[in-house]
Design a protein around this motif. Structure first.
Motif, PDB file in Angstrom:
ATOM      1  N   GLY A  86       2.894  17.433   8.971  1.00 55.10           N
ATOM      2  CA  GLY A  86       3.123  16.821  10.102  1.00 55.10           C
ATOM      3  C   GLY A  86       2.609  15.435  10.201  1.00 55.10           C
ATOM      4  N   SER A  87       1.816  14.934   9.194  1.00 56.88           N
ATOM      5  CA  SER A  87       1.344  13.672   9.229  1.00 56.88           C
ATOM      6  C   SER A  87       2.285  12.602   8.721  1.00 56.88           C
ATOM      7  CB  SER A  87       0.139  13.533   8.140  1.00 56.88           C
ATOM      8  OG  SER A  87       0.583  13.923   6.797  1.00 56.88           O
ATOM      9  N   MET A  88       3.236  12.879   8.092  1.00 64.29           N
ATOM     10  CA  MET A  88       4.425  11.808   7.704  1.00 64.29           C
ATOM     11  C   MET A  88       5.833  12.623   8.079  1.00 64.29           C
ATOM     12  SD  MET A  88       3.044  10.284   4.101  1.00 64.29           S
ATOM     13  CE  MET A  88       4.298   9.052   3.985  1.00 64.29           C
ATOM     14  N   SER A  89       6.790  11.685   8.061  1.00 63.60           N
ATOM     15  CA  SER A  89       8.308  12.087   7.983  1.00 63.60           C
ATOM     16  C   SER A  89       8.852  11.542   6.948  1.00 63.60           C
ATOM     17  CB  SER A  89       9.115  11.742   9.569  1.00 63.60           C
ATOM     18  OG  SER A  89       9.025  10.072   9.474  1.00 63.60           O
ATOM     19  N   LEU A  90      10.155  12.205   6.630  1.00 67.23           N
ATOM     20  CA  LEU A  90      10.922  11.403   5.570  1.00 67.23           C
ATOM     21  C   LEU A  90      11.170  10.114   5.882  1.00 67.23           C
ATOM     22  CD1 LEU A  90      13.600  14.414   4.928  1.00 67.23           C
ATOM     23  CD2 LEU A  90      11.436  13.936   3.634  1.00 67.23           C
ATOM     24  N   VAL A  91      11.454   9.691   6.961  1.00 66.10           N
ATOM     25  CA  VAL A  91      11.931   8.168   7.363  1.00 66.10           C
ATOM     26  C   VAL A  91      10.811   7.767   8.297  1.00 66.10           C
ATOM     27  CG1 VAL A  91      13.749   6.625   7.900  1.00 66.10           C
ATOM     28  CG2 VAL A  91      14.326   8.631   6.426  1.00 66.10           C
ATOM     29  N   GLY A  92      10.469   6.390   8.077  1.00 64.36           N
ATOM     30  CA  GLY A  92       9.576   5.935   9.158  1.00 64.36           C
ATOM     31  C   GLY A  92       8.861   4.601   8.385  1.00 64.36           C
ATOM     32  N   PRO A  93       8.065   3.845   9.054  1.00 64.24           N
ATOM     33  CA  PRO A  93       7.379   2.793   8.248  1.00 64.24           C
ATOM     34  C   PRO A  93       6.239   3.413   7.274  1.00 64.24           C
ATOM     35  CG  PRO A  93       7.303   2.586  10.670  1.00 64.24           C
ATOM     36  CD  PRO A  93       7.915   3.953  10.384  1.00 64.24           C
ATOM     37  N   ARG A  94       6.424   2.763   6.101  1.00 66.50           N
ATOM     38  CA  ARG A  94       5.609   3.181   4.902  1.00 66.50           C
ATOM     39  C   ARG A  94       4.172   3.101   5.565  1.00 66.50           C
ATOM     40  NH1 ARG A  94       5.557   6.422   1.735  1.00 66.50           N
ATOM     41  NH2 ARG A  94       4.371   5.200   0.153  1.00 66.50           N
ATOM     42  N   PRO A  95       3.369   3.918   5.307  1.00 69.34           N
ATOM     43  CA  PRO A  95       1.997   3.841   5.526  1.00 69.34           C
ATOM     44  C   PRO A  95       0.954   2.964   4.535  1.00 69.34           C
ATOM     45  CG  PRO A  95       2.152   5.910   4.773  1.00 69.34           C
ATOM     46  CD  PRO A  95       3.351   5.330   5.097  1.00 69.34           C
ATOM     47  N   HIS A  96       0.229   2.168   4.996  1.00 72.69           N
ATOM     48  CA  HIS A  96      -0.448   1.300   3.989  1.00 72.69           C
ATOM     49  C   HIS A  96      -1.949   1.980   3.898  1.00 72.69           C
ATOM     50  CE1 HIS A  96       2.415  -1.823   5.492  1.00 72.69           C
ATOM     51  NE2 HIS A  96       2.831  -1.457   4.526  1.00 72.69           N
ATOM     52  N   ALA A  97      -2.459   1.410   2.793  1.00 70.78           N
ATOM     53  CA  ALA A  97      -3.934   1.822   2.552  1.00 70.78           C
ATOM     54  C   ALA A  97      -4.973   1.237   3.944  1.00 70.78           C
ATOM     55  CB  ALA A  97      -4.664   1.112   1.397  1.00 70.78           C
ATOM     56  N   VAL A  98      -5.763   1.786   4.334  1.00 67.09           N
ATOM     57  CA  VAL A  98      -6.514   1.749   5.542  1.00 67.09           C
ATOM     58  C   VAL A  98      -7.280  -0.001   5.203  1.00 67.09           C
ATOM     59  CG1 VAL A  98      -8.775   2.037   6.867  1.00 67.09           C
ATOM     60  CG2 VAL A  98      -7.120   4.005   6.067  1.00 67.09           C
ATOM     61  N   ALA A  99      -7.519  -0.189   3.944  1.00 67.62           N
ATOM     62  CA  ALA A  99      -8.002  -1.788   3.681  1.00 67.62           C
ATOM     63  C   ALA A  99      -6.979  -2.658   4.073  1.00 67.62           C
ATOM     64  CB  ALA A  99      -8.585  -1.721   2.185  1.00 67.62           C
ATOM     65  N   HIS A 100      -5.570  -2.339   3.644  1.00 65.34           N
ATOM     66  CA  HIS A 100      -4.646  -3.256   3.835  1.00 65.34           C
ATOM     67  C   HIS A 100      -4.312  -3.353   5.406  1.00 65.34           C
ATOM     68  CE1 HIS A 100      -3.671  -2.072  -0.338  1.00 65.34           C
ATOM     69  NE2 HIS A 100      -4.422  -3.049  -0.406  1.00 65.34           N
ATOM     70  N   ASP A 101      -4.339  -2.285   6.041  1.00 61.17           N
ATOM     71  CA  ASP A 101      -4.065  -2.406   7.475  1.00 61.17           C
ATOM     72  C   ASP A 101      -5.164  -3.374   8.384  1.00 61.17           C
ATOM     73  OD1 ASP A 101      -2.263  -0.577   7.666  1.00 61.17           O
ATOM     74  OD2 ASP A 101      -3.193   0.984   8.587  1.00 61.17           O
ATOM     75  N   ALA A 102      -6.746  -3.048   7.925  1.00 61.25           N
ATOM     76  CA  ALA A 102      -7.585  -4.031   8.077  1.00 61.25           C
ATOM     77  C   ALA A 102      -7.359  -5.450   7.840  1.00 61.25           C
ATOM     78  CB  ALA A 102      -8.975  -3.661   7.902  1.00 61.25           C
ATOM     79  N   GLN A 103      -6.906  -5.818   6.729  1.00 61.42           N
ATOM     80  CA  GLN A 103      -6.539  -7.014   6.281  1.00 61.42           C
ATOM     81  C   GLN A 103      -5.351  -7.870   7.161  1.00 61.42           C
ATOM     82  OE1 GLN A 103      -5.325  -7.087   2.124  1.00 61.42           O
ATOM     83  NE2 GLN A 103      -4.656  -9.303   2.107  1.00 61.42           N
ATOM     84  N   PHE A 104      -4.464  -7.040   7.358  1.00 61.90           N
ATOM     85  CA  PHE A 104      -3.204  -7.488   8.081  1.00 61.90           C
ATOM     86  C   PHE A 104      -2.965  -7.416   9.415  1.00 61.90           C
ATOM     87  CE2 PHE A 104      -1.455  -6.917   3.507  1.00 61.90           C
ATOM     88  CZ  PHE A 104      -1.451  -8.459   3.126  1.00 61.90           C
ATOM     89  N   ALA A 105      -4.006  -6.649   9.998  1.00 62.86           N
ATOM     90  CA  ALA A 105      -3.702  -6.458  11.409  1.00 62.86           C
ATOM     91  C   ALA A 105      -3.967  -7.544  12.359  1.00 62.86           C
ATOM     92  CB  ALA A 105      -4.671  -5.339  11.953  1.00 62.86           C
ATOM     93  N   GLY A 106      -4.841  -8.601  11.734  1.00 61.69           N
ATOM     94  CA  GLY A 106      -5.269  -9.817  12.481  1.00 61.69           C
ATOM     95  C   GLY A 106      -4.332 -10.904  12.109  1.00 61.69           C
ATOM     96  N   SER A 107      -3.739 -10.726  11.064  1.00 56.86           N
ATOM     97  CA  SER A 107      -2.737 -12.093  10.721  1.00 56.86           C
ATOM     98  C   SER A 107      -1.387 -11.609  10.951  1.00 56.86           C
ATOM     99  CB  SER A 107      -3.131 -12.294   9.175  1.00 56.86           C
ATOM    100  OG  SER A 107      -2.935 -11.345   8.325  1.00 56.86           O
ATOM    101  N   VAL A 108      -1.021 -10.518  10.901  1.00 54.37           N
ATOM    102  CA  VAL A 108       0.640 -10.280  11.060  1.00 54.37           C
ATOM    103  C   VAL A 108       0.801 -10.026  12.412  1.00 54.37           C
ATOM    104  CG1 VAL A 108       2.485  -8.692  10.342  1.00 54.37           C
ATOM    105  CG2 VAL A 108       0.742  -9.532   8.533  1.00 54.37           C
ATOM    106  N   ALA A 109       1.802 -10.543  13.203  1.00 56.40           N
ATOM    107  CA  ALA A 109       1.997 -10.150  14.469  1.00 56.40           C
ATOM    108  C   ALA A 109       2.608  -8.795  14.599  1.00 56.40           C
ATOM    109  CB  ALA A 109       3.172 -11.042  15.036  1.00 56.40           C
ATOM    110  N   ARG A 110       2.331  -8.022  15.650  1.00 50.80           N
ATOM    111  CA  ARG A 110       2.730  -6.809  16.057  1.00 50.80           C
ATOM    112  C   ARG A 110       2.563  -5.878  14.958  1.00 50.80           C
ATOM    113  NH1 ARG A 110       8.669  -7.230  18.011  1.00 50.80           N
ATOM    114  NH2 ARG A 110       8.165  -5.284  19.035  1.00 50.80           N
ATOM    115  N   TYR A 111       1.673  -6.148  13.978  1.00 50.04           N
ATOM    116  CA  TYR A 111       1.275  -5.192  12.929  1.00 50.04           C
ATOM    117  C   TYR A 111       0.971  -3.809  13.244  1.00 50.04           C
ATOM    118  CZ  TYR A 111      -0.361  -3.079   8.480  1.00 50.04           C
ATOM    119  OH  TYR A 111      -0.859  -2.623   7.342  1.00 50.04           O
TER     120      TYR A 111
END
Length: 177
Positions: A86-111
């Motif tokens: 139940g942590s994923m579905s077949l289709v949806g936004p691909r999850p990124h590594a936590v480090a990449h979430d932290a890297q892009f959350a501030g520089s990518v709109a609506r991330y």
């Protein structure tokens, strides 16, 4: 039905290079809740810290078998366990590594809005050409824009289309490395 293939891949990974068969990495899922994603190991390293270097074309960390598994997306098969849990579905936004979430959350709109739905093994961004490395905020912005378009226009028909396009992409694409 997939068990013989999964077992064969596991044996080949053990034969090809030292290390674990499975790679587990922390990701952020629905509602910003962390979960552990499962994949077949395709690299000589298993990064899961504050810094995670993305795979690049001709990356020396990718094993011989790993190149085939990544190109065919067979490395993603263990994520079916994530779907069953139940942590994923077949289709949806691909999850990124936590480090990449932290890297892009501030520089990518609506991330962060990507976390409004369960992440998927495949998604609209992947079948629209955003597969592989995201070396800068602009390339990640394109992926996020497609993820948000998927969320805004979700339907069962769209999910079925993405699954069909994913199969097509697996058989024709050389974008993953």
């Amino acid at each position: 039905m997939l068990l013989p293939l999964i077992l064969a891949i596991a044996v080949l990974i053990k034969w090809d290079s030292p290390g674990p068969v499975l790679f587990r990495q922390n990701r952020i899922g629905l509602g910003n809740r962390p979960f552990r994603v499962w994949k077949f190991r395709t690299m000589t390293c298993c990064e899961n810290g504050a810094v995670v270097r993305q795979a690049q074309r001709d990356d020396p960390r990718v094993t011989r078998l790993g190149r085939i598994l990544r190109r065919t997306s067979l490395d993603e098969l263990p994520q079916l366990v994530n779907v069953l849990l139940g942590s994923m579905s077949l289709v949806g936004p691909r999850p990124h590594a936590v480090a990449h979430d932290a890297q892009f959350a501030g520089s990518v709109a609506r991330y962060a809005e990507r976390h409004a739905v369960r992440p998927g093994i495949t998604g609209w961004a992947q079948v629209r050409g955003c597969r592989g490395e995201t070396p800068n905020a602009a390339s990640m912005q394109r992926r996020v824009d497609l993820d948000l378009a998927y969320i805004e226009h979700w339907s069962l028909a769209l999910d079925l289309l993405i699954l069909v396009l994913t199969l097509r992409e697996v058989f024709r694409s050389q974008a993953a490395y």
